[in-house]
Motif scaffolding. Structure first.
Motif, short mmCIF file in Angstrom:
data_model
loop_
_atom_site.label_atom_id
_atom_site.label_comp_id
_atom_site.label_asym_id
_atom_site.label_seq_id
_atom_site.Cartn_x
_atom_site.Cartn_y
_atom_site.Cartn_z
N GLY A 150 0.78 -1.23 0.00
CA GLY A 150 0.00 0.00 0.00
C GLY A 150 0.81 1.27 0.00
O GLY A 150 0.25 2.36 -0.13
N GLY A 394 -7.05 10.55 3.63
CA GLY A 394 -7.17 9.12 3.84
C GLY A 394 -6.32 8.59 4.97
O GLY A 394 -6.29 7.39 5.21
N ASN A 396 -3.11 8.75 4.92
CA ASN A 396 -1.79 8.41 4.40
C ASN A 396 -0.77 9.43 4.91
O ASN A 396 -1.08 10.60 5.09
CB ASN A 396 -1.79 8.42 2.88
CG ASN A 396 -2.78 7.43 2.29
OD1 ASN A 396 -2.81 6.26 2.69
ND2 ASN A 396 -3.61 7.89 1.37
N SER A 463 0.35 3.77 4.74
CA SER A 463 -0.95 3.61 4.09
C SER A 463 -2.07 3.63 5.12
O SER A 463 -2.19 2.71 5.94
CB SER A 463 -0.99 2.31 3.29
OG SER A 463 -2.30 2.04 2.84
N GLY A 464 -2.90 4.68 5.06
CA GLY A 464 -4.05 4.76 5.95
C GLY A 464 -5.03 3.62 5.71
O GLY A 464 -5.64 3.10 6.64
N LYS A 465 -5.19 3.22 4.45
CA LYS A 465 -6.12 2.14 4.11
C LYS A 465 -5.70 0.82 4.74
O LYS A 465 -6.50 0.12 5.34
CB LYS A 465 -6.21 2.00 2.59
CG LYS A 465 -7.16 0.90 2.10
CD LYS A 465 -7.21 0.89 0.58
CE LYS A 465 -8.19 -0.17 0.07
NZ LYS A 465 -7.76 -1.54 0.40
N ILE A 466 -4.41 0.49 4.59
CA ILE A 466 -3.91 -0.77 5.17
C ILE A 466 -4.03 -0.72 6.69
O ILE A 466 -4.42 -1.70 7.34
CB ILE A 466 -2.45 -1.00 4.74
CG1 ILE A 466 -2.34 -1.19 3.22
CG2 ILE A 466 -1.87 -2.21 5.48
CD1 ILE A 466 -2.99 -2.43 2.69
N ALA A 468 -6.12 1.06 8.56
CA ALA A 468 -7.52 1.01 9.00
C ALA A 468 -8.05 -0.42 9.01
O ALA A 468 -8.89 -0.78 9.84
CB ALA A 468 -8.38 1.90 8.11
N GLU A 469 -7.54 -1.25 8.11
CA GLU A 469 -7.98 -2.64 8.05
C GLU A 469 -7.53 -3.44 9.27
O GLU A 469 -8.18 -4.40 9.67
CB GLU A 469 -7.45 -3.30 6.77
CG GLU A 469 -8.08 -2.76 5.49
CD GLU A 469 -7.41 -3.30 4.23
OE1 GLU A 469 -6.42 -4.05 4.37
OE2 GLU A 469 -7.87 -2.98 3.12
N PRO A 487 -12.01 4.27 9.24
CA PRO A 487 -12.20 3.83 7.84
C PRO A 487 -12.65 4.96 6.93
O PRO A 487 -12.45 4.89 5.72
CB PRO A 487 -13.28 2.75 7.98
CG PRO A 487 -13.13 2.22 9.37
CD PRO A 487 -12.75 3.41 10.19
N GLU A 488 -13.25 6.01 7.49
CA GLU A 488 -13.71 7.15 6.68
C GLU A 488 -12.63 8.20 6.50
O GLU A 488 -12.83 9.18 5.78
CB GLU A 488 -14.93 7.81 7.34
CG GLU A 488 -16.19 6.96 7.34
CD GLU A 488 -16.10 5.83 8.35
OE1 GLU A 488 -15.58 6.06 9.46
OE2 GLU A 488 -16.55 4.71 8.02
N GLY A 489 -11.47 8.02 7.16
CA GLY A 489 -10.39 9.00 7.06
C GLY A 489 -10.06 9.58 8.42
O GLY A 489 -10.30 8.96 9.46
#
Length: 661
Positions: A150, A394, A396, A463-466, A468-469, A487-489
């Protein structure tokens, strides 16, 4: 290529027989082994462990003869002083073809070659580079890890390439058991250049005056098992057999030649100090050596990050702003409630900063860097505090590249991706920001010209996405507000007293954060000159979390570690809570009580012990207690004996558990 078959002063000095008599050569003689196109592995962390005299000799050879050319340099950590020393010596056009490194901020000359498209260049996570060396020594073709997914390391995001000239893919996306991983192509080493303190005539190397052991052994093995050549710079030579076997960090069978530094400036312990005995573990320094910070934006941020500490946690602090957490911990007298670590291999102690970063005083242990990153990658860190340079909506983060400036990721990706809790810390804006504190309120005297919270970061280092998971807590702490990752940022959760939400926060961002209701005020103690009383906050575990009944084992666990009892009401609360938990059980249970760092006012001891006796009569079939404090064992033991209760208090949990069984 087999270096041993080449003409070299070392080879000419060999005597017949299984063991040669002397491996000592000059730096100029040592670097003659380097051939055009070789892969050179450099050991070192900032200035610790860097073979400066050998690097100078290699640079001089190139400047005088135009050889060697087209080298690949491989370095896990940043190696330089931000000016001329370290790997900067090798940053000459024509001399270097490719550079694969973890941190570039301290090597501006090499950085310029990469930014100007003069060399092929890669920036990989420091821990992955250390592991790649270890794997290369074992002839493993790839290092497989989730570190880097990510981020800009991910081949879907560039594969860690720095410029357009760099085209070969050294990172691949693979899948095992339905999960994605990255596979880093290992790099065989032709010549390893490392450093130690003492060598004997057989080439055995000790590191008693070095601040770190780093990846030196892995680098030596990677070269030797590639038919390569190992050069070690040392301070001194000992007689044959003089080194104790347990002091030898690199065995002589892995060392081809030894260079004794002729200039002390080329063998400094760090690029900041010639030698600090505390970094070598010769003595311990008092915590008073860590000075309190002035009440400015750095202290406010460090204080807020320190609120996230939990007792007995393993912590990593990044360079720069995160270092302030150590100052706060010392001032608040909570240093002993955490174990600080540093990525090059430091466990425990007081971390150093500046050009001594990576070194530490009062350490518990120094381990090799690849093993430190095994610990980090596997989730060994409870909490990390890292720098905040640029963040987006996000979540990141970018700390690695800003326009023409290439800082590099260092150990940031390994650490941030695998820590159980993360706090990114930094000022809200940069470039001329000036703040002041008055009457417990923060005032922005001059706003910074550079926004840090942008719509999209230039390069994804985190990576904020990774993240958050995983669900692990992630905070973004500034002097004027705090965000949390969802998850929304980014969610705005706290605002400093004296700060206007619209003017000082939202107007200084390129995006609208998530705001759920009115953000709460940051703790007022952050903005006062006196200590915050962090110890009491840190140890104030709710009584509900201190009392746990394990029905399956039939054991009642009482965790009074760090508990301070100051009132009769607190004694009553304990008694009522124990009764509420154990009354429904309907039978007496076994109990284990942890009294580590327990503190009670002397005038309350008798009343507390009467309560203990009452609980034992009502609810306990057997009970054991433990604490590492000799004084507490003696004080409580006398009180228990006076009440005809077993006075023995064990020293450890394992002893108390065994006695209970």
């Amino acid at each position: 290529m087999d270096k041993k078959r080449l003409s070299h002063p070392f080879n000419a000095s060999l005597e017949p027989g299984p063991i040669h008599k002397n491996k000592v050569v000059t730096a100029e003689q040592a670097v003659e082994i380097v051939q055009n196109g070789d892969v050179i592995g450099l050991g070192g962390f900032v200035g610790s462990g860097f073979a400066e005299e050998v690097a100078i000799a290699l640079e001089s050879r190139f400047l005088n003869t135009d050889n060697p050319r087209d080298l690949t340099v491989y370095f896990a950590a940043g190696q330089g002083d931000g000016k001329d020393r370290g790997a900067n010596h090798l940053a000459h056009e024509g001399m270097i073809k490719r550079a694969i490194g973890g941190h570039w901020g301290l090597i501006p000359k090499m950085q310029k070659l990469a930014i100007d498209n003069k060399i092929e260049a890669y920036n990989f996570p420091q821990g992955c580079l250390a592991h790649m060396l270890r794997d290369a020594g074992a002839h493993k073709p790839r290092t497989i890890t989730r570190v880097g997914l990510g981020t800009y390391i991910d081949p879907r995001n560039g594969g860690g390439k720095i410029n357009n000239r760099t085209t070969e893919d050294l990172v691949e996306l693979v899948e095992f058991d339905g999960k994605e991983y990255l596979a880093y192509k290992t790099q065989p080493i032709d010549v390893a250049i490392i450093r130690g303190t003492t060598a004997d005539p057989d080439g055995n190397i000790s590191m008693e005056k070095e601040a770190l052991t780093l990846e030196s052994l892995s680098l030596a093995i990677a070269a030797k098992n590639n038919d390569g050549f190992v050069i070690v710079q040392v301070e001194r030579i000992a007689g044959k057999g003089a080194l104790r076997q347990r002091d030898v960090k690199i065995p002589g069978i892995m060392v081809d030649c030894v260079v004794v530094a002729t200039n002390p400036e080329n063998h400094m312990q760090t690029f900041d100090v010639p030698y600090n005995p505390a970094f070598a573990g010769e003595f311990r320094v008092p915590l008073s050596s860590i000075k309190p910070l002035p009440l400015d934006e750095r202290k406010i941020i460090a204080r807020r990050a320190a609120f996230e500490l939990i007792p007995n946690s393993v912590v990593n602090l990044g360079i720069g702003m995160p270092e302030g957490v150590a100052n706060v911990a010392a001032e608040e007298n909570v240093f002993d409630y955490m174990t600080l670590t540093a990525e090059p291999g430091v466990i425990g102690g007081i971390p150093a900063g500046g050009l001594s970063f990576g070194a530490a005083a009062n350490v518990d242990a120094i381990i090799d860097q690849p093993y430190q990153f095994d610990f980090y990658d596997g989730g060994g860190l409870d909490f990390t505090v890292l720098g905040l340079a640029q963040a987006d909506k996000g979540g990141n983060l970018n700390v690695s590249k800003f326009g023409p400036r290439l800082a590099g990721c260092g150990g940031f990706i390994n650490i941030s991706q695998n820590s159980k809790k993360i706090a990114f810390v930094g000022t809200f804006t940069a470039g001329g920001l000036k703040v002041s504190v008055s009457d417990g309120k923060l005032r922005i005297d001059q706003e910074g010209t550079v926004k840090k919270f942008v719509d999209a970061v230039e390069q994804i280092t985190f990576s904020g996405k990774i993240a958050a998971e995983t669900g692990n807590p992630v905070l973004y702490i500034t002097e004027r507000c705090v965000f949390e990752l969802s998850p929304e940022g980014l969610v705005l959760t706290e605002v400093a007293p004296g700060i206007d939400l619209e003017r000082d926060i939202l107007a200084q961002m390129d995006f609208q954060p998530v705001i759920n209701g009115e953000p709460r005020l940051m703790d007022p103690s952050l903005f006062k000159p006196e200590p915050m009383g962090l110890k009491a906050k840190l140890l104030s575990i709710p009584i509900e979390q201190r009392l746990v009944y394990d029905a399956e084992q039939g054991v009642f666990y009482v965790n009074f570690e760090g508990l301070s009892v100051r009132t009769r009401d607190e004694i009553r609360q304990i008694e009522e809570r124990v009764a509420s938990i154990l009354s429904p059980v309907g039978a007496k249970v076994k109990a284990i009580v942890n009294y580590d760092n327990f503190d009670i006012s002397s005038e309350l001891i008798d009343e507390y012990m009467d309560m203990v006796k009452s609980l034992m009569n009502r609810f306990y079939s057997d009970v054991t207690r433990y604490t590492t404090s000799t004084f507490m064992r003696m004080k409580m033991g006398d009180s228990l004996k006076a009440r005809n209760l077993s006075p023995h208090i064990y020293e450890t949990l394992s002893e108390a558990s065994a006695a209970l069984e």
